[in-house]
Design a protein around this motif. Structure first.
Motif, PDB file in Angstrom:
ATOM      1  N   PRO A   1       1.455  -1.045  -0.043  1.00 57.01           N
ATOM      2  CA  PRO A   1      -0.400  -0.317  -0.087  1.00 57.01           C
ATOM      3  C   PRO A   1       0.735   1.242  -0.210  1.00 57.01           C
ATOM      4  O   PRO A   1       1.081   2.233   0.969  1.00 57.01           O
ATOM      5  CB  PRO A   1      -0.426  -0.716   0.955  1.00 57.01           C
ATOM      6  CG  PRO A   1       0.639  -0.894   2.109  1.00 57.01           C
ATOM      7  CD  PRO A   1       0.910  -1.675   1.380  1.00 57.01           C
ATOM      8  N   HIS A   2       1.824   2.001  -1.477  1.00 54.30           N
ATOM      9  CA  HIS A   2       2.089   2.794  -1.567  1.00 54.30           C
ATOM     10  C   HIS A   2       1.646   3.861  -0.966  1.00 54.30           C
ATOM     11  O   HIS A   2       0.092   4.335  -1.246  1.00 54.30           O
ATOM     12  CB  HIS A   2       2.853   2.855  -2.582  1.00 54.30           C
ATOM     13  CG  HIS A   2       3.526   1.646  -2.677  1.00 54.30           C
ATOM     14  ND1 HIS A   2       4.728   1.180  -2.663  1.00 54.30           N
ATOM     15  CD2 HIS A   2       3.316   1.110  -3.909  1.00 54.30           C
ATOM     16  CE1 HIS A   2       5.479   0.515  -3.213  1.00 54.30           C
ATOM     17  NE2 HIS A   2       4.328   0.250  -3.863  1.00 54.30           N
ATOM     18  N   GLY A   3       2.060   5.173  -0.285  1.00 50.01           N
ATOM     19  CA  GLY A   3       1.733   6.204   0.141  1.00 50.01           C
ATOM     20  C   GLY A   3       0.125   6.259   1.294  1.00 50.01           C
ATOM     21  O   GLY A   3      -0.200   6.998   1.121  1.00 50.01           O
ATOM     22  N   MET A   4      -0.245   4.928   1.901  1.00 47.77           N
ATOM     23  CA  MET A   4      -1.112   4.658   2.461  1.00 47.77           C
ATOM     24  C   MET A   4      -0.868   4.747   4.161  1.00 47.77           C
ATOM     25  O   MET A   4       0.225   3.940   4.464  1.00 47.77           O
ATOM     26  CB  MET A   4      -1.916   3.530   2.695  1.00 47.77           C
ATOM     27  CG  MET A   4      -2.856   3.581   0.968  1.00 47.77           C
ATOM     28  SD  MET A   4      -3.839   2.090   0.724  1.00 47.77           S
ATOM     29  CE  MET A   4      -4.567   1.471   1.930  1.00 47.77           C
ATOM     30  N   ASP A   5      -0.668   5.201   5.213  1.00 46.60           N
ATOM     31  CA  ASP A   5      -0.216   5.468   6.659  1.00 46.60           C
ATOM     32  C   ASP A   5      -0.776   4.249   7.532  1.00 46.60           C
ATOM     33  O   ASP A   5      -1.875   4.046   6.607  1.00 46.60           O
ATOM     34  CB  ASP A   5      -0.437   6.720   7.427  1.00 46.60           C
ATOM     35  CG  ASP A   5      -1.910   7.202   7.571  1.00 46.60           C
ATOM     36  OD1 ASP A   5      -3.250   6.821   6.823  1.00 46.60           O
ATOM     37  OD2 ASP A   5      -2.688   8.881   8.139  1.00 46.60           O
ATOM     38  N   ILE A   6      -1.128   4.202   8.232  1.00 51.08           N
ATOM     39  CA  ILE A   6      -0.911   3.049   9.372  1.00 51.08           C
ATOM     40  C   ILE A   6      -2.847   2.810   9.426  1.00 51.08           C
ATOM     41  O   ILE A   6      -3.211   1.886   9.320  1.00 51.08           O
ATOM     42  CB  ILE A   6      -0.026   2.756  10.515  1.00 51.08           C
ATOM     43  CG1 ILE A   6      -1.004   1.115  11.053  1.00 51.08           C
ATOM     44  CG2 ILE A   6      -0.772   3.505  11.294  1.00 51.08           C
ATOM     45  CD1 ILE A   6      -0.425   0.539  10.397  1.00 51.08           C
ATOM     46  N   ASP A   7      -3.407   4.106   9.648  1.00 56.14           N
ATOM     47  CA  ASP A   7      -4.835   4.231   9.603  1.00 56.14           C
ATOM     48  C   ASP A   7      -5.372   3.831   8.647  1.00 56.14           C
ATOM     49  O   ASP A   7      -6.560   3.157   8.275  1.00 56.14           O
ATOM     50  CB  ASP A   7      -5.054   6.073   9.674  1.00 56.14           C
ATOM     51  CG  ASP A   7      -4.535   6.331  11.436  1.00 56.14           C
ATOM     52  OD1 ASP A   7      -4.131   5.571  12.064  1.00 56.14           O
ATOM     53  OD2 ASP A   7      -4.363   7.409  11.580  1.00 56.14           O
ATOM     54  N   LYS A   8      -5.278   4.148   7.438  1.00 59.07           N
ATOM     55  CA  LYS A   8      -5.902   3.929   5.839  1.00 59.07           C
ATOM     56  C   LYS A   8      -5.499   2.869   5.791  1.00 59.07           C
ATOM     57  O   LYS A   8      -6.684   1.865   4.780  1.00 59.07           O
ATOM     58  CB  LYS A   8      -4.855   4.667   5.053  1.00 59.07           C
ATOM     59  CG  LYS A   8      -4.949   6.195   4.821  1.00 59.07           C
ATOM     60  CD  LYS A   8      -6.441   6.781   4.211  1.00 59.07           C
ATOM     61  CE  LYS A   8      -6.054   8.446   4.245  1.00 59.07           C
ATOM     62  NZ  LYS A   8      -7.469   8.126   3.768  1.00 59.07           N
ATOM     63  N   ILE A   9      -4.030   1.856   6.094  1.00 59.49           N
ATOM     64  CA  ILE A   9      -3.948   0.664   6.157  1.00 59.49           C
ATOM     65  C   ILE A   9      -5.157   0.089   6.932  1.00 59.49           C
ATOM     66  O   ILE A   9      -5.581  -1.180   6.077  1.00 59.49           O
ATOM     67  CB  ILE A   9      -2.752  -0.512   6.354  1.00 59.49           C
ATOM     68  CG1 ILE A   9      -1.494   0.595   4.612  1.00 59.49           C
ATOM     69  CG2 ILE A   9      -3.043  -1.461   6.588  1.00 59.49           C
ATOM     70  CD1 ILE A   9      -0.436   0.357   5.715  1.00 59.49           C
ATOM     71  N   ASN A  10      -5.262   0.053   8.344  1.00 52.77           N
ATOM     72  CA  ASN A  10      -6.254  -0.189   9.176  1.00 52.77           C
ATOM     73  C   ASN A  10      -7.884  -0.295   8.785  1.00 52.77           C
ATOM     74  O   ASN A  10      -8.494  -1.368   8.023  1.00 52.77           O
ATOM     75  CB  ASN A  10      -6.716   0.227  11.018  1.00 52.77           C
ATOM     76  CG  ASN A  10      -4.825  -0.675  11.339  1.00 52.77           C
ATOM     77  OD1 ASN A  10      -4.118  -1.554  10.619  1.00 52.77           O
ATOM     78  ND2 ASN A  10      -4.078   0.845  12.242  1.00 52.77           N
ATOM     79  N   GLU A  11      -8.129   1.653   7.892  1.00 50.88           N
ATOM     80  CA  GLU A  11      -9.393   1.135   7.384  1.00 50.88           C
ATOM     81  C   GLU A  11     -10.418   0.295   5.938  1.00 50.88           C
ATOM     82  O   GLU A  11     -11.087   0.136   5.993  1.00 50.88           O
ATOM     83  CB  GLU A  11      -9.248   2.497   6.478  1.00 50.88           C
ATOM     84  CG  GLU A  11     -10.896   2.861   6.765  1.00 50.88           C
ATOM     85  CD  GLU A  11     -10.627   4.462   6.063  1.00 50.88           C
ATOM     86  OE1 GLU A  11     -11.373   5.062   4.669  1.00 50.88           O
ATOM     87  OE2 GLU A  11     -10.146   5.167   6.620  1.00 50.88           O
ATOM     88  N   LEU A  12      -8.675  -0.139   5.395  1.00 51.40           N
ATOM     89  CA  LEU A  12      -8.730  -0.778   4.898  1.00 51.40           C
ATOM     90  C   LEU A  12      -9.511  -2.312   4.521  1.00 51.40           C
ATOM     91  O   LEU A  12     -10.507  -2.784   3.702  1.00 51.40           O
ATOM     92  CB  LEU A  12      -7.516  -0.892   3.229  1.00 51.40           C
ATOM     93  CG  LEU A  12      -7.511  -1.936   1.631  1.00 51.40           C
ATOM     94  CD1 LEU A  12      -8.657  -1.334   1.242  1.00 51.40           C
ATOM     95  CD2 LEU A  12      -6.239  -1.721   1.265  1.00 51.40           C
ATOM     96  N   VAL A  13      -8.435  -2.984   5.698  1.00 48.61           N
ATOM     97  CA  VAL A  13      -7.985  -3.985   6.018  1.00 48.61           C
ATOM     98  C   VAL A  13      -9.794  -4.196   6.888  1.00 48.61           C
ATOM     99  O   VAL A  13     -10.447  -5.414   6.889  1.00 48.61           O
ATOM    100  CB  VAL A  13      -7.502  -4.386   7.524  1.00 48.61           C
ATOM    101  CG1 VAL A  13      -7.625  -5.845   8.494  1.00 48.61           C
ATOM    102  CG2 VAL A  13      -5.882  -4.160   6.704  1.00 48.61           C
ATOM    103  N   HIS A  14     -10.433  -2.975   7.308  1.00 47.53           N
ATOM    104  CA  HIS A  14     -11.538  -3.108   7.966  1.00 47.53           C
ATOM    105  C   HIS A  14     -13.077  -3.387   6.803  1.00 47.53           C
ATOM    106  O   HIS A  14     -13.640  -3.701   7.308  1.00 47.53           O
ATOM    107  CB  HIS A  14     -11.634  -2.236   8.169  1.00 47.53           C
ATOM    108  CG  HIS A  14     -13.418  -2.184   9.866  1.00 47.53           C
ATOM    109  ND1 HIS A  14     -13.696  -2.905  10.822  1.00 47.53           N
ATOM    110  CD2 HIS A  14     -14.281  -1.398   9.673  1.00 47.53           C
ATOM    111  CE1 HIS A  14     -14.258  -2.371  11.144  1.00 47.53           C
ATOM    112  NE2 HIS A  14     -14.834  -1.479  10.342  1.00 47.53           N
TER     113      HIS A  14
END
Length: 144
Positions: free
Chosen positions: A118-131
């Motif tokens: 996930p280039h350019g995604m911070d940890i919050d965006k990554i967690n949101e995607l997983v959710h």
């Protein structure tokens, strides 16, 4: 990506390599003129993992170069060898730090797994995607 009947897109990555729909998650990669597509239906997802991937050999090589610089510096060449060992060791650590990347790994039941960087995604965006993936999976399982 052609959508199946009653399928709608929920998420598309910025580089359009990963697409999440209400039925499946698909990864499209193209390297050196060869393309590959991995599709996992949501009901077949067994696990989702976020992790860092790095070249561990650089992390092992850095202290070995520094130690060899001290070793050769004390016996043969002198301070130049020691300085070169320290410099190359620090460069190896810098390369290791710069090349490590975060991955989202989605595994299917007994099948292959999908690795998405996930280039350019911070940890919050990554967690949101997983959710989002988990909610889409639960909704899909409830429909079946």
């Amino acid at each position: 990506m052609k959508l199946l009947p009653n399928e709608e897109q929920l998420f598309i990555s910025k580089n359009k390599k990963m697409i999440l729909t209400n039925h499946r998650v698909q990864m499209v990669e193209s390297e050196w003129g060869q393309s590959s597509i991995i599709t996992i239906f949501l009901e077949n997802i067994s696990s989702i993992e976020t992790k860092f991937k790095s070249d561990i050999w650089l992390l092992i090589l850095a202290p070995l170069i520094v130690v060899s610089g001290f070793f050769f510096g004390s016996f043969y060449i002198g301070e130049l060898s020691t300085l070169a060992g320290i410099t190359l060791g620090i460069i190896c650590l810098g390369i290791w730090w710069a090349t490590r990347k975060r991955l989202i790994s989605i595994s299917s039941n007994g099948g292959s797994h999908l690795n998405f960087a996930p280039h350019g995604m911070d940890i919050d965006k990554i967690n949101e995607l997983v959710h989002k993936i988990l909610i889409a999976k639960q909704t899909r399982v409830d429909q079946l």
